[in-house]
Enzyme design. Structure first.
Site, PDB file in Angstrom:
ATOM      1  CE  LYS A 208      -3.744   2.503   2.193  1.00  0.00           C
ATOM      2  NZ  LYS A 208      -4.691   2.634   3.323  1.00  0.00           N
ATOM      3  CG  ASN A 216      -0.571  10.652   0.261  1.00  0.00           C
ATOM      4  OD1 ASN A 216      -1.397  11.409   0.746  1.00  0.00           O
ATOM      5  ND2 ASN A 216      -0.795   9.355   0.119  1.00  0.00           N
TER       6      ASN A 216
END
Length: 334
Positions: A208, A216
């Site tokens: 992940k 991000n």
């Protein structure tokens, strides 16, 4: 089972809403640790959860003092990385030797190399636990790792919007399959989550992370949604280069990733024009999860003697930007 949720933000609010709203109160004593505007809002009107177009007011016992809540069987920690050190003593106050701490957080956690064999076995990451305080307060033997595959937002304190997804992957750092882990998995399944129990939870955490360690910070730097990042071939190429470096790091300590960066970009593109959590934090003026998402990967690479020039550039840029906005501590020299 006595369960306390620490952090009534997007993910913690979803846990609270589904556990309280979908399970028989006779078999579950649920409470939450909250502060500030969130505490006041939940005390006044309960937790407001919107899911599938339905808004539910969820009555919930909340307090700012862990002593008022007492020792729990399960503590679910769902705070952002920068807040963890501050709440760790409160989490410890909710625990005795039998309590399990389910950590539902993004990035590389402090317990990541507890029980993981290989060249990084037992490595303590200063980027996420600089003084060893987290290991001392929340030892890996009590931890249940949790990877969350669900998207939620917080429109206002005490309000949670569930956008999509209900997947959870849980597992112990040492890969064990004991009765407490099975009980937690069963509880979360009853609450409506699609739960998978993993005997190598670090692999799920790393995979992940590999997908969001570029989206991000790049979105935080540019203010762009994920689709715009992927539409620019130069930016997409830079993200791919960072991901390739991270792939080499993972392979070196025993968690290879077979997928290509372009394959992963295809998965991200299906999510559309979404704002990453870090971009939302920038816009809200909240501290950024830089250390666990990017800094820890660089620290692991340095431990292994691997060069990561693209990752280094990304880390330097995003932490400098965040420092200039007051969203990150003073930038270190290395």
């Amino acid at each position: 089972m006595k369960v306390c949720i620490v952090g009534l933000g997007a993910v913690g609010g979803l846990f609270a809403g589904w556990l309280r709203g979908r399970l028989d109160p006779a078999g579950l004593q649920l409470c939450a640790l909250a502060r500030g505007e969130t505490l006041a809002a939940v005390q006044r009107q309960g937790l407001r959860l919107e899911s599938a177009g339905v808004v539910t007011n969820v009555p919930l016992r909340v307090a700012a003092d862990p002593v008022a809540l007492g020792v729990q069987d399960l503590v679910i920690v769902a705070v952002k990385g920068p807040a963890l050190a501050g709440v760790a003593p409160a989490v410890q106050a909710l625990c005795d030797g039998d309590t399990r701490v389910l950590v539902a957080m993004n990035g590389v956690p402090w317990w990541f190399f507890d029980g993981l064999p290989g060249p990084c076995a037992g490595l303590r990451l200063r980027s996420v636990d600089p003084d060893g305080r987290l290991h001392a307060l929340l030892p890996g033997k009590q931890v249940i790792g949790c990877v969350v595959h669900a998207s939620c937002q917080v429109p206002a304190p005490g309000r949670v919007l569930h956008v999509l997804g209900n997947g959870l992957i849980v597992g112990r750092p040492d890969g064990g399959m004991d009765a407490p882990l099975q009980a937690v998995a069963a509880l979360l399944t009853q609450a409506g989550f699609a739960v998978t129990v993993s005997q190598r939870i670090q692999q799920e955490v790393w995979f992940k992370l590999w997908g969001n360690m570029t989206m991000n910070p790049v979105s935080a730097l540019t203010g762009a949604t994920a689709d715009r990042i992927l539409d620019d071939p130069l930016v997409r190429g830079f993200c791919s280069a960072v991901m390739q470096e991270a792939q080499a790091v993972g392979a070196a300590f025993g968690i290879p990733i077979d997928q290509s960066p372009e394959d992963r970009h295809g998965v991200t593109r299906k999510l559309g024009a979404f704002k990453t959590s870090m971009l939302q934090d920038v816009q809200a003026g909240r501290p950024l999860e830089i250390d666990s998402l990017v800094g820890a990967v660089r620290e692991i690479a340095r431990h292994l003697g691997l060069a990561t020039p693209n990752l280094d550039a990304l880390l330097g840029l995003v932490r400098l930007m965040a420092h200039e906005r007051g969203l990150y501590p003073p930038t270190p020299s290395a």
